[in-house]
Every structure is written in C-alpha cells, then in structure tokens.
Design a protein around this motif. Structure first.
Motif, PDB file in Angstrom:
ATOM      1  N   ASP A 111       0.863  -1.176   0.000  1.00 23.81           N
ATOM      2  CA  ASP A 111       0.000   0.000   0.000  1.00 23.81           C
ATOM      3  C   ASP A 111       0.902   1.229   0.000  1.00 23.81           C
ATOM      4  O   ASP A 111       1.368   1.669   1.052  1.00 23.81           O
ATOM      5  CB  ASP A 111      -0.893  -0.007   1.240  1.00 23.81           C
ATOM      6  CG  ASP A 111      -1.878   1.149   1.253  1.00 23.81           C
ATOM      7  OD1 ASP A 111      -1.673   2.119   0.494  1.00 23.81           O
ATOM      8  OD2 ASP A 111      -2.845   1.103   2.049  1.00 23.81           O
ATOM      9  N   PRO A 112       1.195   1.818  -1.164  1.00 23.17           N
ATOM     10  CA  PRO A 112       2.156   2.923  -1.235  1.00 23.17           C
ATOM     11  C   PRO A 112       1.743   4.124  -0.382  1.00 23.17           C
ATOM     12  O   PRO A 112       2.600   4.754   0.246  1.00 23.17           O
ATOM     13  CB  PRO A 112       2.177   3.284  -2.725  1.00 23.17           C
ATOM     14  CG  PRO A 112       1.705   2.049  -3.422  1.00 23.17           C
ATOM     15  CD  PRO A 112       0.704   1.438  -2.498  1.00 23.17           C
ATOM     16  N   ALA A 113       0.460   4.432  -0.346  1.00 22.26           N
ATOM     17  CA  ALA A 113       0.010   5.590   0.436  1.00 22.26           C
ATOM     18  C   ALA A 113       0.281   5.374   1.927  1.00 22.26           C
ATOM     19  O   ALA A 113       0.767   6.283   2.613  1.00 22.26           O
ATOM     20  CB  ALA A 113      -1.470   5.836   0.197  1.00 22.26           C
ATOM     21  N   ALA A 114      -0.009   4.163   2.428  1.00 22.39           N
ATOM     22  CA  ALA A 114       0.225   3.872   3.835  1.00 22.39           C
ATOM     23  C   ALA A 114       1.723   3.859   4.129  1.00 22.39           C
ATOM     24  O   ALA A 114       2.175   4.349   5.173  1.00 22.39           O
ATOM     25  CB  ALA A 114      -0.398   2.525   4.204  1.00 22.39           C
ATOM     26  N   LEU A 115       2.510   3.292   3.211  1.00 15.31           N
ATOM     27  CA  LEU A 115       3.953   3.241   3.395  1.00 15.31           C
ATOM     28  C   LEU A 115       4.550   4.648   3.369  1.00 15.31           C
ATOM     29  O   LEU A 115       5.440   4.978   4.152  1.00 15.31           O
ATOM     30  CB  LEU A 115       4.582   2.379   2.306  1.00 15.31           C
ATOM     31  CG  LEU A 115       6.086   2.126   2.400  1.00 15.31           C
ATOM     32  CD1 LEU A 115       6.454   1.522   3.745  1.00 15.31           C
ATOM     33  CD2 LEU A 115       6.547   1.227   1.263  1.00 15.31           C
ATOM     34  N   ARG A 138       8.782  19.784  -4.126  1.00 11.35           N
ATOM     35  CA  ARG A 138       9.867  18.886  -4.540  1.00 11.35           C
ATOM     36  C   ARG A 138       9.311  17.532  -4.976  1.00 11.35           C
ATOM     37  O   ARG A 138       9.761  16.961  -5.964  1.00 11.35           O
ATOM     38  CB  ARG A 138      10.843  18.738  -3.369  1.00 11.35           C
ATOM     39  CG  ARG A 138      12.099  17.957  -3.674  1.00 11.35           C
ATOM     40  CD  ARG A 138      13.079  18.739  -4.519  1.00 11.35           C
ATOM     41  NE  ARG A 138      13.528  19.950  -3.882  1.00 11.35           N
ATOM     42  CZ  ARG A 138      14.515  20.007  -2.987  1.00 11.35           C
ATOM     43  NH1 ARG A 138      15.127  18.902  -2.617  1.00 11.35           N
ATOM     44  NH2 ARG A 138      14.898  21.159  -2.496  1.00 11.35           N
ATOM     45  N   ILE A 139       8.319  17.009  -4.241  1.00 14.91           N
ATOM     46  CA  ILE A 139       7.771  15.705  -4.596  1.00 14.91           C
ATOM     47  C   ILE A 139       6.903  15.811  -5.844  1.00 14.91           C
ATOM     48  O   ILE A 139       6.827  14.885  -6.650  1.00 14.91           O
ATOM     49  CB  ILE A 139       6.971  15.092  -3.411  1.00 14.91           C
ATOM     50  CG1 ILE A 139       6.809  13.572  -3.575  1.00 14.91           C
ATOM     51  CG2 ILE A 139       5.603  15.725  -3.273  1.00 14.91           C
ATOM     52  CD1 ILE A 139       8.048  12.799  -3.245  1.00 14.91           C
ATOM     53  N   VAL A 140       6.263  16.968  -6.031  1.00 12.96           N
ATOM     54  CA  VAL A 140       5.475  17.173  -7.252  1.00 12.96           C
ATOM     55  C   VAL A 140       6.393  17.180  -8.467  1.00 12.96           C
ATOM     56  O   VAL A 140       6.093  16.558  -9.501  1.00 12.96           O
ATOM     57  CB  VAL A 140       4.683  18.495  -7.164  1.00 12.96           C
ATOM     58  CG1 VAL A 140       4.026  18.815  -8.503  1.00 12.96           C
ATOM     59  CG2 VAL A 140       3.623  18.408  -6.068  1.00 12.96           C
ATOM     60  N   GLN A 141       7.534  17.865  -8.352  1.00 13.06           N
ATOM     61  CA  GLN A 141       8.494  17.904  -9.451  1.00 13.06           C
ATOM     62  C   GLN A 141       9.121  16.536  -9.693  1.00 13.06           C
ATOM     63  O   GLN A 141       9.421  16.166 -10.840  1.00 13.06           O
ATOM     64  CB  GLN A 141       9.586  18.932  -9.152  1.00 13.06           C
ATOM     65  CG  GLN A 141       9.077  20.370  -9.074  1.00 13.06           C
ATOM     66  CD  GLN A 141      10.090  21.314  -8.465  1.00 13.06           C
ATOM     67  OE1 GLN A 141      11.246  20.945  -8.234  1.00 13.06           O
ATOM     68  NE2 GLN A 141       9.665  22.541  -8.185  1.00 13.06           N
ATOM     69  N   LEU A 155       6.535   2.634  -4.733  1.00 17.56           N
ATOM     70  CA  LEU A 155       6.374   4.014  -4.267  1.00 17.56           C
ATOM     71  C   LEU A 155       6.554   4.996  -5.415  1.00 17.56           C
ATOM     72  O   LEU A 155       5.808   5.981  -5.536  1.00 17.56           O
ATOM     73  CB  LEU A 155       7.403   4.307  -3.172  1.00 17.56           C
ATOM     74  CG  LEU A 155       7.035   3.953  -1.741  1.00 17.56           C
ATOM     75  CD1 LEU A 155       8.249   4.126  -0.832  1.00 17.56           C
ATOM     76  CD2 LEU A 155       5.880   4.808  -1.241  1.00 17.56           C
ATOM     77  N   ALA A 156       7.544   4.742  -6.273  1.00 16.49           N
ATOM     78  CA  ALA A 156       7.804   5.641  -7.398  1.00 16.49           C
ATOM     79  C   ALA A 156       6.605   5.699  -8.338  1.00 16.49           C
ATOM     80  O   ALA A 156       6.220   6.789  -8.815  1.00 16.49           O
ATOM     81  CB  ALA A 156       9.052   5.178  -8.147  1.00 16.49           C
ATOM     82  N   ARG A 157       5.991   4.557  -8.617  1.00 12.96           N
ATOM     83  CA  ARG A 157       4.815   4.550  -9.501  1.00 12.96           C
ATOM     84  C   ARG A 157       3.671   5.348  -8.883  1.00 12.96           C
ATOM     85  O   ARG A 157       2.952   6.079  -9.569  1.00 12.96           O
ATOM     86  CB  ARG A 157       4.371   3.104  -9.757  1.00 12.96           C
ATOM     87  CG  ARG A 157       5.382   2.277 -10.532  1.00 12.96           C
ATOM     88  CD  ARG A 157       4.812   0.910 -10.914  1.00 12.96           C
ATOM     89  NE  ARG A 157       5.864   0.014 -11.350  1.00 12.96           N
ATOM     90  CZ  ARG A 157       6.376  -0.958 -10.596  1.00 12.96           C
ATOM     91  NH1 ARG A 157       5.892  -1.186  -9.376  1.00 12.96           N
ATOM     92  NH2 ARG A 157       7.353  -1.729 -11.064  1.00 12.96           N
ATOM     93  N   GLY A 178       0.613  10.805  -9.075  1.00 10.35           N
ATOM     94  CA  GLY A 178       0.033  11.971  -8.392  1.00 10.35           C
ATOM     95  C   GLY A 178      -0.425  11.696  -6.993  1.00 10.35           C
ATOM     96  O   GLY A 178      -1.125  12.510  -6.384  1.00 10.35           O
ATOM     97  N   GLY A 179      -0.018  10.551  -6.419  1.00  4.68           N
ATOM     98  CA  GLY A 179      -0.450  10.161  -5.085  1.00  4.68           C
ATOM     99  C   GLY A 179      -0.257  11.211  -4.010  1.00  4.68           C
ATOM    100  O   GLY A 179      -1.217  11.625  -3.356  1.00  4.68           O
ATOM    101  N   PRO A 180       0.989  11.707  -3.800  1.00  8.23           N
ATOM    102  CA  PRO A 180       1.201  12.692  -2.717  1.00  8.23           C
ATOM    103  C   PRO A 180       0.432  13.979  -2.939  1.00  8.23           C
ATOM    104  O   PRO A 180      -0.080  14.583  -1.997  1.00  8.23           O
ATOM    105  CB  PRO A 180       2.714  12.931  -2.775  1.00  8.23           C
ATOM    106  CG  PRO A 180       3.287  11.754  -3.460  1.00  8.23           C
ATOM    107  CD  PRO A 180       2.242  11.318  -4.430  1.00  8.23           C
TER     108      PRO A 180
END
Length: 433
Positions: free
Chosen positions: A354-358, A377-380, A420-422, A427-429
């Motif tokens: 679960d990438p969001a939980a991780l 930074r994470i958006v870029q 996590l990268a995917r 656009g997860g974060p």
C-alpha cells in the motif's frame, strides 16, 4: 500607575543599555587571521563540517546552491529570519569578502557591516576554520555565483528584545584555537559536539551559555517542523527520557541516515553524512559522559511504526551503554531489528504493498504533504523516470549530498521503492488531503 510607568522606563533603559553595550563589543571584534586552505585534505574536511553545520540553514528547499533561505523552523514570534547568500557572487554573495571577514562571521557571528546575527559563533579550531573557508572558496556547485539577494533578518518587537538580551559576541580568541587529535575520545567528541552546535538545538534556551548548565543537551527547544507544526528537540543525555539504551549503531544510524529506533528523525535536524565512524564514536562517548538529565519532552520522538512493535531486548554489554543503563533494564531493540517493523520492505515484489500507507509510515507526509516545506519537490519528482525516482527514494544523498531526507536503502528494497515511485508519478502525494 506611576510605579508601572517607572518600571516600564527602567526596563526600557536596561534593555537599551544592554544593546548599546553589545554594539560597543561588536565594534571591537577582531578579524581572525585565518586564510582558506584548499588542499585536498582540507577540502574534504571543510565539506564535512559545512554539510553538517552550515548547509541546512544556507541552502533553501528549492535551491541547489547556498543562496540563503528563510529560517522557517524558527518560532514566528522572533520575526522574519533569513540566512545569507554564500555563493561566489561578488555583491549578492561572498565573492568580494576577505577570508578574515568570513572567519569573523563564523567565529563570532559578526557580519561585515558590524551586525550580530542569529547564528552561533563557532569554537572550531583554526585548522578546521581554514578548511571550511577553503571549501567555501572552492568551485563546488553549492557556491556557484547566484545573484539572489537574501533579505535581511527583521526581528519582531519581542524578538528584538529577546535577541538583544541574550546575544553576545563569544569570547573566543581570534587565533590559536587548536583542533584536538581525531580519535574516539571525549576531548574530540566534546569538540565536534560544539562545532556542530548540538547543544544549540538540544537546549531549551536562546542563551548559548545555558548549554553548559543543567538544561544542556536535554532538549525541549521549539522549532517549526516541515509541516508547519511546532516540534521540540529531543533529550540527548542518556537518561530514560533521552538516549538511554541506544547502542552506537542506533546513534550512528540516527545521526547519519535519519533513522532512529522506531521513528524517523524529522526536519529541521540535518543529516551528518560526512561524519565517519571515528566522529560518531567520539560524539557518542561524549554524550554518554554527560550527566543524565530527566526531561521528558512531549512529542520529541513520535513513533511512526505500527503499534505491534518488536519486543524489547535485554541490555547486553556489547550493544548499549553499560554506564548509562542498569543491567537487565528493558530498552529499545537495535535499530536494525526494530526499524524492520517500520516498513513493509520485501525481498520479492508483493501485490499487497500500500504505497500511500507506506508513504505515511516512512514519515514522508511530514515534509511532502500539500502545504509542507518540500511538497513542491515531490510534485516535481513525479516527472523523473521511474527507475531514477526509485533510486532517489532509497539513497537521496547520492543525488543531493546535503539533503535532510533519510537514507531509506536499509528499509526499502528496490521492488518496494519502485511501487512508491509509480504511486508518486501517478500523483499520489499531491492528491493527499
């Protein structure tokens, strides 16, 4: 009413006399006769110290250069604080400054125009100061000329009064300060703790003198975290409310990689990745030598791990400080064991990651959630190739050596980093509320 008025006038005169006295001492502050040392050995040493003690304040979150930055981690009531541009630009930076002028700022906190600025006057020895100057004079990308003009610090009324009362020019000699022989000794550990200004952040006071008193190194000083919420520094003494039970391995991993037992070391704590094993051993032994000070700082070390933690391990002489912990006392398990419960790292890809939980469990939301200091930074980062982004997640220091992001390679394997990268690229974060 008359008594209250007289009290106010007396207080104002007292503050005014303190400020005037400070101005007089500033005007007499010497220029250390220190010249930049650009030998290969000095450049390596200077970079290690600069990365640990200077870069965190002088490089902003969206810059690859030391162009200065707002000190957003300082309490708002102090005013608008901003660090200086240290690039080689002749007017906006330090390109036209003499070595002795820069040495005076570092050693005494007195600028070229005679102001006492809110940075700690460093007791670093002449040889280390020359090494830091050498690194600042190098052609390193951090100091590439940048015309960004750093705003001057503007104290609020209360901030100015508080700063006027506690600010003073340190009584360091202008030259002749030795650097102790490097080794796992208390003398060298004490020296490095003061060069890196550990007590400045981990003592609940604006007065540097309190670092040598009963509050020293016991934590509690307030900062603003990357998410904009107040946080307080942790207790660094080996009391049960501090580092009691921490092994040298735990301490090294926390200081260098940002991974404490059961928790992530949060911004604004820098990462001292340039510190080698001797530095870490010396710092560890120095902190163990301090009197344990009971100070349970609320929220200083929030656990981000699941509730079901690994069981506590008994004290063993080879893993923890036998001088700080009574035999048989339950303590935290070693970092390697307990941190394994912090994440969902696997040796083989799993479908139930679960990438969001991780992302939340790793503490990433503290810096990268919408509105946080490093959200952009994470958006870029979403524009980076998937494989590159996964490598960045595991070893960010290989891309930005001075980054405050923890080194997750020991916790997150490649398949998990790719998951996590995917998620980040999808656009997860940015979608988190």
């Amino acid at each position: 009413m008359r008594r209250q008025l007289l009290s106010t006038v007396y207080g104002t005169l007292l503050v005014g006399s303190t400020l005037l006295s400070g101005c007089a001492s500033v005007s007499r502050t010497a220029y250390p006769p220190i010249q930049a040392d650009t030998s290969p050995e000095a450049l390596a040493r200077g970079e290690s110290i600069f990365r640990g003690a200077c870069e965190g304040c002088h490089r902003g979150p969206d810059s690859q250069r030391a162009t200065g930055a707002p000190m957003k981690d300082a309490p708002g009531w102090l005013g608008s604080l901003h660090t200086a541009n240290l690039t080689s630009h002749p007017s906006a930076g330090i390109g036209s400054a003499k070595d002795e002028e820069l040495a005076r700022v570092i050693r005494y906190g007195v600028t070229r125009d005679g102001r006492v600025v809110p940075m700690p006057g460093s007791p670093m020895g002449d040889k280390d100061l020359a090494a830091v100057l050498g690194f600042m004079r190098s052609q390193h990308a951090l100091f590439e000329a940048d015309a960004t003009v750093a705003p001057r610090t503007r104290f609020s009324f209360l901030g100015g009064l508080a700063w006027g009362l506690v600010s003073k020019v340190p009584a360091h000699p202008s030259s002749g300060i030795p650097v102790p022989a490097k080794g796992p000794t208390l003398e060298y550990g004490r020296y490095m703790a003061h060069v890196l200004d550990c007590a400045g952040c981990h003592t609940d006071s604006l007065d540097p003198e309190d670092a040598n008193g009963p509050k020293g190194f016991s934590g509690g000083r307030e900062f603003l975290g990357a998410d904009g919420n107040p946080i307080r520094s942790s207790n660094l003494t080996f009391d049960a409310t501090g580092l009691q039970g921490w092994s040298l391995e735990d301490f090294t991993r926390a200081v260098r990689d940002g991974l404490a037992p059961g928790a992530i070391v949060r911004y604004p704590m820098p990462r001292y990745r340039g510190a080698d094993d001797v530095d870490m051993k010396a710092l560890y032994e120095y902190l163990r030598s301090l009197p344990p000070r009971r100070h349970d700082v609320p929220g200083a070390r929030p656990r981000t791990a699941p509730e079901a933690m690994a069981p506590s391990a008994p004290v063993t002489p080879g893993s923890v400080s036998t001088r700080a912990v009574e035999p048989g006392t339950p303590v935290r398990t070693s970092a390697a064991t307990q941190l394994a419960t912090l994440v969902l790292a696997q040796s083989e890809p799993r479908k139930d990651v679960d990438p969001a939980a991780l992302f939340a469990r790793l503490g990433c939301t503290l810096c990268h959630a919408p509105g946080a200091r490093y959200h952009e930074r994470i958006v870029q980062a979403a524009g980076k190739p998937e494989q590159e982004l996964a490598k960045w997640i595991r070893n960010p220091e290989k891309f930005v050596p001075g980054t405050t992001m923890p080194t997750y390679a020991s916790l997150v394997d490649e398949p998990t980093a790719l998951a996590l990268a995917r998620w980040i690229k999808s656009g997860g974060p940015a979608a988190r509320k």
